[in-house]
Design an enzyme around this catalytic site. Structure first.
Site, PDB file in Angstrom:
ATOM      1  N   CYS A   1       0.973  -1.166  -0.001  1.00 51.86           N
ATOM      2  CA  CYS A   1      -0.007   0.025   0.037  1.00 51.86           C
ATOM      3  C   CYS A   1       0.917   1.281   0.052  1.00 51.86           C
ATOM      4  CB  CYS A   1      -0.807  -0.158   0.961  1.00 51.86           C
ATOM      5  SG  CYS A   1      -2.201   1.201   1.050  1.00 51.86           S
TER       6      CYS A   1
ATOM      7  N   HIS B   1      -4.055  -4.785  -0.052  1.00 50.56           N
ATOM      8  CA  HIS B   1      -3.359  -5.315   1.157  1.00 50.56           C
ATOM      9  C   HIS B   1      -3.502  -6.707   1.065  1.00 50.56           C
ATOM     10  CE1 HIS B   1      -2.949  -1.780   3.815  1.00 50.56           C
ATOM     11  NE2 HIS B   1      -4.023  -1.089   2.575  1.00 50.56           N
TER      12      HIS B   1
ATOM     13  N   GLU C   1      -2.654  -8.862   3.341  1.00 48.17           N
ATOM     14  CA  GLU C   1      -3.132  -9.400   4.782  1.00 48.17           C
ATOM     15  C   GLU C   1      -4.474  -9.294   4.871  1.00 48.17           C
ATOM     16  OE1 GLU C   1      -1.842  -6.348   3.927  1.00 48.17           O
ATOM     17  OE2 GLU C   1      -2.147  -5.031   5.466  1.00 48.17           O
TER      18      GLU C   1
END
Lengths: 211, 258
Positions: free
Chosen positions: A79, A192, A194
């Site tokens: 990001c 992202h 994650e």
């Protein structure tokens, strides 16, 4: 060789979800700002939540800008962390820093990749927030092993790099932009991983498989 | 193209989910992490946890359960209820939440929106706005304050569209528009108000309150152009399941993440 991953602690961001995402795929990633530990890691992740100017200031104050530039092991910017890899960002501080007359028009970044980061258009919506698909540049980079254009990734950002020479995946929101970049050991993803469920897990696994 | 998001909302009290949730033939009441995982596996695009005790009791959200959720969940989640200050938000975000949602405290002190955006970035700052879906003063609606406390719910004195524009200017990153009278009644989302808000801002907009059928979801995406639809009871009761709902929406030409 076993993975010794470090998440670079630049600024007061939230590293918990990234660390947990690594843990879920069996990688114990330590959060650190210690140059020696970062240099010794097999894989380095530069996360980023917040604003470009503050993040760059934190990296410069700690000397980590030079540490990151000298790395030869796989580096992944996520990001804002990806945006910081470029030469400059249009995301500039609203206020002038102490001692300066005016706020700079751009934020100077790490310069590990050529080009600059620009604000996304106001339409259809700003910031770009949500799940989007990406288009892989062929031949697909190893970061995307087992993934294709049917996979969705979670994005939250208002600035993005243009789809230049080092883009390995593109996405579109208002205009096309680089969803992922790679040059040598330097990698970046605008989304992202994650927070991107199974597709994100796969991408992180692929990153830790890079040598 | 961005997928339209579907967001189950879970009510949390004292660290447990308080309404029963039915998955397939199994009813789960309680464990936040188990429910979060099941919704994520079912294709939820995001989750909202509403701490229903923190706000009315003036308590800060207990961050222990936020940390447990963050450890397990690999989709974004937002925490609502009980966030009244930058320090409250910081505790919840540091525990691993992706966003915080603020409602009445922003009405009481609008500068809170600026403070949150400056400290954490707009992407973390969701503003919840409650409106009475049945009231209609010729296209003008009032924002309701303190709707979480039935005894204290009151007219905030603010006009819906004016408030939405104000929080957008102050740095909000997303609006959740919650229709309070139709909430739980399942008569459909507050289409008129949502369409008006959609026209007033380009911020991501989440419809909340009133979902009863798959057609209600299709209608709010098609007619109001919202980015996301939030619902609680229809998901928890098992009446609407996310995989089937997403297939239904995709068949209508609405872009969803399968």
């Amino acid at each position: 060789m076993s993975v010794q991953a470090i998440i670079v602690a630049a600024g007061g961001a939230n590293f918990g979800s990234l660390q947990q995402a690594c843990r879920r795929i069996g990688v114990d990633a330590a959060v650190s700002a210690d140059p020696a530990r970062i240099k010794a890691a097999t894989h380095v992740i530069l996360p980023g939540v917040g604003a470009a100017a503050q993040a760059m200031q934190a990296l410069r104050d700690s000397g980590l800008d030079c540490v990151l530039a000298a790395l030869t092991q796989p580096l992944l910017g996520i990001c804002l962390g990806m945006q910081l890899l470029f030469e400059a960002s249009e995301e500039a501080p609203a206020q002038a820093p102490a001692g300066a007359d005016a706020a700079p028009a751009v934020t100077r970044c790490l310069g590990l990749l050529p080009g600059a980061v620009h604000r996304l258009p106001a339409a259809p919506s700003w910031p770009h927030m949500g799940w989007n698909r990406i288009t892989l540049r062929q031949p697909a980079h190893a970061l995307f092993d087992g993934l294709d254009g049917d996979d969705w990734f979670y994005f939250v950002h208002g600035y993005a790099a243009a789809s230049g020479a080092h883009a390995i995946a593109l996405a579109e929101h208002g205009r096309p932009f680089a969803a992922a970049v790679a040059r040598g050991n330097v990698h970046g993803v605008q989304f992202h991983p994650e927070k991107s469920a199974a597709a994100g897990r796969r991408l992180l696994r692929n990153f830790f498989a890079l040598t | 193209m961005l997928a339209r998001r579907l967001i189950p909302c879970l009510d949390v009290a004292d660290g447990v989910v308080v309404k029963g949730v039915r998955f397939r033939d199994h009813r789960v009441v309680g464990d936040i992490v188990e429910l979060a995982r099941r919704y994520a596996a079912d294709g939820a695009d995001e989750l909202v946890f509403y701490d229903i005790t923190a706000s009315p009791e003036g308590r800060r959200v207990d961050t222990a359960w936020v940390e447990r959720v963050a450890r397990e969940l690999d989709i974004p989640f937002c925490v609502a209820g009980g966030i009244r200050s930058v320090a409250d938000a910081e505790a919840v975000l540091a525990a691993g939440a992706d966003k915080v949602s603020v409602n009445s405290p922003a009405l009481a002190r609008p500068a809170l929106v600026d403070e949150l955006a400056a400290r954490f970035g707009s992407q973390c700052v969701v503003i919840g706005v409650d409106v009475d879906a049945q009231a209609d003063d010729h296209g003008s609606w009032r924002v309701v304050a303190n709707s979480g406390k039935p005894d204290a719910a009151s007219d905030s004195g603010r006009d819906l569209l004016g408030w939405v524009r104000e929080v957008a200017d102050r740095g909000a990153g997303e609006i959740v528009l919650n229709a309070i009278r139709s909430d739980g009644v399942r008569g459909g989302y507050a289409l008129a108000q949502l369409a008006a808000v959609r026209a007033a801002t380009t911020l991501p907009l989440v419809a909340s309150g009133g979902a009863g059928t798959p057609a209600h979801f299709a209608e709010v995406f098609e007619r109001c152009g919202v980015d996301a639809a939030l619902a609680a009871s229809v998901f928890h009761s098992g009446e609407i399941r996310l995989p089937e709902l997403k297939r239904f929406l995709a068949a209508r030409g609405i872009v969803v993440r399968p």
